[in-house]
Design a protein around this motif. Structure first.
Motif, PDB file in Angstrom:
ATOM      1  N   VAL A  65       0.873  -1.170   0.000  1.00 12.35           N
ATOM      2  CA  VAL A  65       0.000   0.000   0.000  1.00 12.35           C
ATOM      3  C   VAL A  65       0.909   1.218   0.000  1.00 12.35           C
ATOM      4  O   VAL A  65       2.026   1.160   0.542  1.00 12.35           O
ATOM      5  CB  VAL A  65      -0.969   0.029   1.211  1.00 12.35           C
ATOM      6  CG1 VAL A  65      -0.223   0.201   2.525  1.00 12.35           C
ATOM      7  CG2 VAL A  65      -2.037   1.101   1.054  1.00 12.35           C
ATOM      8  N   GLY A  66       0.464   2.281  -0.606  1.00 13.20           N
ATOM      9  CA  GLY A  66       1.292   3.481  -0.587  1.00 13.20           C
ATOM     10  C   GLY A  66       0.636   4.627  -1.305  1.00 13.20           C
ATOM     11  O   GLY A  66      -0.430   4.487  -1.914  1.00 13.20           O
ATOM     12  N   GLY A  95     -10.145 -10.679   0.797  1.00 12.38           N
ATOM     13  CA  GLY A  95     -11.460 -10.936   1.364  1.00 12.38           C
ATOM     14  C   GLY A  95     -11.495 -10.918   2.879  1.00 12.38           C
ATOM     15  O   GLY A  95     -12.503 -11.308   3.474  1.00 12.38           O
ATOM     16  N   ARG A  96     -10.437 -10.465   3.517  1.00  9.69           N
ATOM     17  CA  ARG A  96     -10.368 -10.423   4.981  1.00  9.69           C
ATOM     18  C   ARG A  96     -10.397  -8.995   5.535  1.00  9.69           C
ATOM     19  O   ARG A  96     -10.213  -8.803   6.732  1.00  9.69           O
ATOM     20  CB  ARG A  96      -9.083 -11.074   5.468  1.00  9.69           C
ATOM     21  CG  ARG A  96      -8.915 -12.517   5.090  1.00  9.69           C
ATOM     22  CD  ARG A  96      -7.635 -13.040   5.717  1.00  9.69           C
ATOM     23  NE  ARG A  96      -7.249 -14.317   5.170  1.00  9.69           N
ATOM     24  CZ  ARG A  96      -6.205 -14.998   5.588  1.00  9.69           C
ATOM     25  NH1 ARG A  96      -5.446 -14.530   6.553  1.00  9.69           N
ATOM     26  NH2 ARG A  96      -5.899 -16.152   5.047  1.00  9.69           N
ATOM     27  N   GLY A  97     -10.530  -8.014   4.657  1.00  7.81           N
ATOM     28  CA  GLY A  97     -10.511  -6.620   5.111  1.00  7.81           C
ATOM     29  C   GLY A  97      -9.119  -6.050   5.273  1.00  7.81           C
ATOM     30  O   GLY A  97      -8.956  -4.939   5.793  1.00  7.81           O
ATOM     31  N   LEU A  98      -8.100  -6.777   4.817  1.00  5.99           N
ATOM     32  CA  LEU A  98      -6.727  -6.301   4.978  1.00  5.99           C
ATOM     33  C   LEU A  98      -6.443  -5.065   4.132  1.00  5.99           C
ATOM     34  O   LEU A  98      -5.724  -4.163   4.574  1.00  5.99           O
ATOM     35  CB  LEU A  98      -5.736  -7.415   4.637  1.00  5.99           C
ATOM     36  CG  LEU A  98      -5.854  -8.704   5.458  1.00  5.99           C
ATOM     37  CD1 LEU A  98      -4.838  -9.733   4.984  1.00  5.99           C
ATOM     38  CD2 LEU A  98      -5.709  -8.423   6.935  1.00  5.99           C
ATOM     39  N   ALA A 141      -5.279   0.559   3.715  1.00  8.05           N
ATOM     40  CA  ALA A 141      -5.599   1.876   3.156  1.00  8.05           C
ATOM     41  C   ALA A 141      -5.816   2.894   4.267  1.00  8.05           C
ATOM     42  O   ALA A 141      -5.326   4.028   4.196  1.00  8.05           O
ATOM     43  CB  ALA A 141      -6.827   1.779   2.248  1.00  8.05           C
ATOM     44  N   ARG A 142      -6.538   2.511   5.305  1.00 11.56           N
ATOM     45  CA  ARG A 142      -6.754   3.428   6.432  1.00 11.56           C
ATOM     46  C   ARG A 142      -5.442   3.827   7.093  1.00 11.56           C
ATOM     47  O   ARG A 142      -5.233   4.987   7.454  1.00 11.56           O
ATOM     48  CB  ARG A 142      -7.680   2.800   7.466  1.00 11.56           C
ATOM     49  CG  ARG A 142      -9.109   2.749   7.026  1.00 11.56           C
ATOM     50  CD  ARG A 142      -9.953   2.168   8.123  1.00 11.56           C
ATOM     51  NE  ARG A 142     -11.343   2.110   7.704  1.00 11.56           N
ATOM     52  CZ  ARG A 142     -12.231   1.327   8.247  1.00 11.56           C
ATOM     53  NH1 ARG A 142     -11.889   0.525   9.251  1.00 11.56           N
ATOM     54  NH2 ARG A 142     -13.469   1.330   7.820  1.00 11.56           N
ATOM     55  N   ARG A 193     -15.146   1.767   2.081  1.00  7.15           N
ATOM     56  CA  ARG A 193     -14.993   1.348   3.484  1.00  7.15           C
ATOM     57  C   ARG A 193     -13.843   2.051   4.188  1.00  7.15           C
ATOM     58  O   ARG A 193     -13.841   2.152   5.417  1.00  7.15           O
ATOM     59  CB  ARG A 193     -14.809  -0.165   3.557  1.00  7.15           C
ATOM     60  CG  ARG A 193     -16.105  -0.901   3.170  1.00  7.15           C
ATOM     61  CD  ARG A 193     -15.993  -2.403   3.295  1.00  7.15           C
ATOM     62  NE  ARG A 193     -15.634  -2.779   4.652  1.00  7.15           N
ATOM     63  CZ  ARG A 193     -14.931  -3.857   4.954  1.00  7.15           C
ATOM     64  NH1 ARG A 193     -14.486  -4.657   3.996  1.00  7.15           N
ATOM     65  NH2 ARG A 193     -14.659  -4.149   6.209  1.00  7.15           N
ATOM     66  N   ALA A 194     -12.865   2.541   3.427  1.00  4.14           N
ATOM     67  CA  ALA A 194     -11.713   3.222   4.027  1.00  4.14           C
ATOM     68  C   ALA A 194     -11.965   4.716   4.227  1.00  4.14           C
ATOM     69  O   ALA A 194     -11.091   5.421   4.703  1.00  4.14           O
ATOM     70  CB  ALA A 194     -10.468   2.999   3.176  1.00  4.14           C
TER      71      ALA A 194
END
Length: 181
Positions: A73-74, A98-101, A106-107, A139-140
């Motif tokens: 992520v970046g 699919g685990r919300g990772l 991102a958050r 969601r983020a």
């Protein structure tokens, strides 16, 4: 059920292998396909240079408590509609999707960009045909501004959603259903 947790760690030279693991047809189908080894090495060098050049920051996403790298992520600097903004991207390896990772990563990266204080806005431009990445944006805490034509990688145009976070606004609280990093 206990939720998966992540930590983001600044990109290091040793993360080239992780970048190669992300550079597959399945992982890159919404962003122009896999890159050649030469372009991948240039991307890796750019990620290493982000912080020293003041251009943003790239991270590896580490699954806790295992400590296993499971994605990237970046955010990096770009000019968008006449303004200098940050652009964000992420990749989570297929066995961990699919685990919300991606949402947690991102958050965490948005929080880092907010702390950085160099830019007002951070954008993400997932393809309109990529429902998973668009859901990550929603969601983020990103706001959907609409559809746009977006060039990524250079020379390749795609129809994308333009999602934005105002980094000067107070951070929104986390959603109840999302894992935290």
């Amino acid at each position: 059920m206990e939720r998966a947790r992540i930590r983001i760690e600044p990109w290091m030279d040793a993360d080239l292998d992780l970048l190669r693991r992300v550079n597959t047809p399945a992982m890159k189908k919404h962003v122009g396909g896999p890159e050649t080894e030469e372009r991948l090495l240039l991307r890796h060098r750019r990620y290493l240079d982000f912080v020293p050049a003041g251009l943003g920051c790239m991270y590896r996403v580490v699954l806790l408590p295992e400590g296993e790298p499971v994605g990237t992520v970046g955010y990096g600097t770009r000019t968008w509609q006449g303004q200098t903004v940050y652009e964000m991207g992420w990749n989570i390896l297929p066995p961990y999707q699919g685990r919300g990772l991606a949402v947690a990563a991102a958050r965490a990266a948005v929080a880092a960009a907010r702390t950085d204080g160099r830019r007002r806005h951070l954008h993400a431009f997932p393809s309109v045909g990529n429902p998973a990445s668009n859901a990550v944006c929603r969601r983020a805490g990103f706001t959907l501004l609409g559809e746009t034509d977006f060039e990524f990688p250079p020379g390749t145009w795609m129809r994308s959603h333009d999602w934005r976070v105002d980094l000067t606004a107070p951070a929104a609280g986390p959603e109840d259903d999302a894992p935290q990093g």
